[in-house]
Every structure is written in structure tokens, then in C-alpha cells.
Write an enzyme that holds these catalytic residues in place. Structure first.
Site, PDB file in Angstrom:
ATOM      1  N   GLU A 166     -22.248  24.662  29.943  1.00  0.00           N
ATOM      2  CA  GLU A 166     -22.510  23.934  31.181  1.00  0.00           C
ATOM      3  C   GLU A 166     -23.994  23.667  31.361  1.00  0.00           C
ATOM      4  O   GLU A 166     -24.388  22.597  31.826  1.00  0.00           O
ATOM      5  CB  GLU A 166     -21.975  24.709  32.392  1.00  0.00           C
ATOM      6  N   HIS A 213     -23.105  14.410  32.881  1.00  0.00           N
ATOM      7  CA  HIS A 213     -22.808  15.813  32.586  1.00  0.00           C
ATOM      8  C   HIS A 213     -21.467  15.920  31.837  1.00  0.00           C
ATOM      9  O   HIS A 213     -21.367  16.600  30.811  1.00  0.00           O
ATOM     10  CB  HIS A 213     -22.780  16.606  33.904  1.00  0.00           C
ATOM     11  N   GLU A 214     -20.441  15.216  32.334  1.00  0.00           N
ATOM     12  CA  GLU A 214     -19.128  15.267  31.685  1.00  0.00           C
ATOM     13  C   GLU A 214     -19.170  14.659  30.284  1.00  0.00           C
ATOM     14  O   GLU A 214     -18.507  15.125  29.360  1.00  0.00           O
ATOM     15  CB  GLU A 214     -18.071  14.551  32.527  1.00  0.00           C
ATOM     16  N   HIS A 218     -20.133  17.103  27.696  1.00  0.00           N
ATOM     17  CA  HIS A 218     -19.010  17.925  27.218  1.00  0.00           C
ATOM     18  C   HIS A 218     -18.214  17.172  26.165  1.00  0.00           C
ATOM     19  O   HIS A 218     -17.784  17.724  25.165  1.00  0.00           O
ATOM     20  CB  HIS A 218     -18.062  18.265  28.377  1.00  0.00           C
TER      21      HIS A 218
HETATM   22 ZN   LIG Z   1     -19.287  20.850  33.119  1.00  0.00          ZN
END
Ligand SMILES: [Zn+2]
Length: 426
Positions: free
Chosen positions: A358, A278-279, A282
Site C-alpha cells: 500500500e 493508487h489502484e 496495485h
Molecule cells: Zn491500495
């Protein structure tokens, strides 16, 4: 007149507070829509009875504190203006025209000290609340130390803003907001660059991952996403909190992914890999840079509006607010007030953008790891550790949620699973 404005201010604040109390405790329905009952997004399936009650209670009080604290700040600035305190701070700073910078620094110091002292009870309540629900594990001295660092960083930032803004105002009554914005661009980038190496280490220790086996797995995942290895860090948060977190920070050579050690201690390797993926999304999709660009755009609009509104307010109520001219330092609380109101008003919009990023990161993570169970367990564990609501009331979501709600995040994973099964049957 001053008394009347003050009274109206306090009355509206009380009414506003009562409204939110009613909204959060009586009106808003945060129970689960019935079609989700029994699904893995249903907190009854992964929290025990006590955790369920605690999370409802805790979230309600937290949300109320959130909605009370920002307008409380506004009230504070209005009070500083109406009572002439802003003028008193200016007087205490002396009149010397030789040492303008010293004068500005003293004025800013009194104003920030006063604001800090008045808002201290709210911060303290918030800290003890978090402690009594066993979220925060931080001792009072350690918390106070962080508070003091906050105070001085705030003071320093405010000092730079006051010095630059009022100097620009004295040069150009009409365009100061534009020049201030132009200067804020390199300043913001510089601060973002320094944040992970200069500011964050004032609060906590950062180091490379301790668990070398896990590190190897993370690096393998990172190489799939083309992220250089030296960008993954661990931070010691366990002495401060029980909640879990990971985030992307810094720009250029200082950009990095940071994992709280609580996250590393409480989750399995598969769950940590899901969070890392997930990171990485980003990082790969450059969400931070998009965020900075959005922030700079909003601040251009914000500064323009602040300049316009300051002219209007000072022309109309300058006397009662004891501000003779816009470019007099006594108007600074008005500057802060307007900026804070505009930021609060813009927050549903910036949260919306953040929630979009997100949810993209969640999709990227599940596609990369293809491990629905680990993803679901991660979200459930995140809810448990932070006692957060799975399905918060609408106003809470709009103003507070930079992430999709847990209900949305878990349902997205379940849909992914369904979709996959459908495809494999065809
Ligand atoms: Zn996030």
C-alpha cells in the site's frame, strides 16, 4: 475434565477481553506525536469537534469488537466439541454409507447454522454500531439479505472443504494436508477468477463509470499506466454505507479496478484521480498475484501445522473432545479452530506485507499525479468518512491495518512535497 477445560476456556476469554478493554480504552495512547500537531495529518485541522470525539469513540469500540470476535469463534468450536454437539450433528446426519455426500452436507449445515446463530449477536451489534455512527446506511432487510448470502457462500465453501479434506484423510493419514493444498491451488485461482463476475454481483450492482467526463480523465491516466480501459468499474454502495473505497480485484480477463460510488460522489476529480493512480499501482505491480502467492505459501504451512496439531490434540485429548479418530468428521470443529488460530497468529505478518504494498501504491500515485494537495485531501476525507483513527495503537495497527496509518500516509505526501521544493531550489 470437559468441565475444567470449558471453565478455563471461558476464564481465559474473559481475561483476554478485559486486557483488550484496558489496553484500548485506558492504556493505549492514540494521540498525535507533538511534532505533527497542526500539520495536515493532525485531525484537529480537518475534523470538527464532534467528528473528533466520534472518531475516537467509534474506533475504540470497533477495535474492541474486532479483538473479541475471533477468539469468541474459538470458544464456540471448543464448546461444540466438549459438549458432544459435533457428535450430535453427525448423528442427525444419519449413518447411511450409501449417501456419504448427503451425510457430509447435513453435518456441515448444522455446524454452520449453529456457528452462525451464536455469532449473530456480535454481527448485529457491529452493524447497529456502524449505523448509529452514521457510517452504515443499510436498512435491516438489506443487511439481513447480505448476511444470508454470506451464510450460503460460507456453507458452500465449508462443504467443499469438509468433503475433500475428509475424503483425503481416509485415503492418506500422513499426506492428506499436502494433497489438500495441491487441490486448493486451482480452487483458489478459480474462485479469484469468478469473484468479480459471480460472487460480488450477488451483493451489489457493478457497471462502467457513469460520469463520462471523469471516465475520459481516468482513461487518460490509465493509458499512461498501460491499463486497458474496460477494467474500471463503479459499484452502487451509497445505499449501504457512507464510507469510501476503491480496490483491485479478479485475475486474468476478469481483473478490474472498482470504485465505490460514494467515493465518486464525495471527492473532487483530482482526488479521484489520485485514488485511481493508487489502484493502478496495485494493478501494474501485480500486487494481487503476489498476494495470492503469499496466501498459498501460508496455507501450505498452515495445513501442515493443522495436520500435525490435529494428531497431537486427538492423541492427547481425543476422549474429552469426543473425537475418536482424526479422520472422523466429528473432528472438523478442531480443524476450523486450529486454522483460525493460525490465521490470526499470521495476520500481523500478512498485514505487514500489505502495508508495504500500500505504501508503494501511495508513492506511485503521488509521482504519477504530482498533486500533493489532492492526495492530502483524499486521505483526510477517507478518515472523516470512516471515522478512522489517524494514529491507532500499536496492537491495532499490527492486527488490523492492511494500510499504513493516515499519519504515515499524509506525512509521506508532505515529505514528497518538501523533497520537491529542495530539488527545485538546487
Ligand atoms: Zn491500495
Amino acid at each position: 475434565m470437559a468441565r475444567k477445560i470449558g471453565l478455563y476456556g471461558i476464564l481465559s476469554y474473559i481475561l483476554y477481553g478485559l486486557f483488550f478493554y484496558w489496553y484500548l480504552f485506558y492504556f493505549a495512547d492514540s494521540s498525535l506525536p507533538f511534532e505533527y500537531e497542526g500539520s495536515s495529518a493532525d485531525p484537529a485541522t480537518f475534523l470538527n469537534g464532534r467528528e473528533l470525539t466520534l472518531s475516537e469513540e467509534y474506533s475504540k469500540i470497533r477495535n474492541l469488537l474486532f479483538f473479541l470476535s475471533t477468539p469468541f469463534e474459538w470458544l464456540l468450536y471448543i464448546f461444540v466439541l466438549l459438549t458432544g454437539l459435533s457428535g450430535a450433528f453427525k448423528k442427525w446426519a444419519g449413518q447411511s454409507s450409501k449417501f456419504k455426500m448427503v451425510q457430509v452436507a447435513i453435518y456441515t449445515f448444522w455446524l454452520s447454522l449453529f456457528a452462525y446463530a451464536v455469532t449473530f449477536p456480535l454481527s448485529y451489534i457491529s452493524h447497529s454500531l456502524s449505523k448509529s455512527y452514521n457510517i452504515s446506511t443499510q436498512s435491516f432487510p438489506s443487511w439481513m439479505k447480505d448476511e444470508l448470502i454470506d451464510f450460503w457462500i460460507n456453507f458452500g465453501t465449508m462443504l467443499i472443504i469438509v468433503a475433500v479434506v475428509y475424503w483425503l484423510m481416509s485415503k492418506s493419514q500422513k499426506r492428506w494436508w499436502l494433497y489438500a493444498w495441491l487441490l486448493s491451488v486451482p480452487f483458489t485461482l478459480f474462485v479469484m477468477f469468478l469473484q468479480p463476475v459471480v460472487i460480488d454481483p450477488l451483493y451489489n450492482d457493478f457497471y462502467p463509470l457513469k460520469d463520462k467526463q471523469l471516465e475520459a480523465k481516468i482513461l487518460e491516466l490509465a493509458s499512461q499506466a498501460n491499463i486497458p480501459a474496460e477494467h474500471v468499474f463503479e459499484v452502487n454502495m451509497a445505499e449501504k454505507t457512507n464510507s469510501l473505497n476503491a480496490y483491485v480485484t479478479g485475475i486474468g480477463a476478469n481483473s478490474r479496478i472498482v470504485l465505490w460510488d460514494t467515493t465518486l460522489n464525495r471527492l473532487t476529480d483530482d482526488q479521484i484521480l489520485f485514488i485511481m493512480a493508487h489502484e493502478m499501482a496495485h494493478y501494474v505491480e501485480k500486487h494481487l498475484y503476489i498476494g495470492i502467492a503469499g496466501y498459498l505459501l501460508l496455507s501450505l504451512i498452515g495445513l501442515y501445522l493443522v495436520a500435525r496439531l490435529m494428531n497431537i490434540v486427538v492423541a492427547k485429548w481425543g476422549e474429552v473432545l469426543r473425537i475418536p479418530r482424526v479422520n472422523d468428521i466429528r473432528s472438523f470443529p478442531l480443524f476450523l479452530l486450529l486454522l483460525s488460530v493460525l490465521m490470526f497468529a499470521a495476520s500481523p505478518f500478512s498485514n505487514l506485507v500489505s502495508r508495504y504494498q500500500e505504501s508503494r501504491a501511495d508513492k506511485y500515485a503521488i509521482e504519477m499525479t504530482d498533486n500533493v494537495e489532492a492526495g492530502v485531501k483524499t486521505f483526510q476525507e477517507l478518515s472523516r468518512a470512516g471515522l478512522s483513527q489517524v494514529n491507532p495503537p500499536l496492537l491495532v495497527k499490527l492486527f488490523r491495518y492492511g494500510h499504513p496509518t493516515m499519519l504515515e500516509r499524509i506525512s509521506m505526501l508532505e515529505e514528497y512535497e518538501l523533497e520537491k521544493r529542495r530539488e527545485s531550489q538546487e
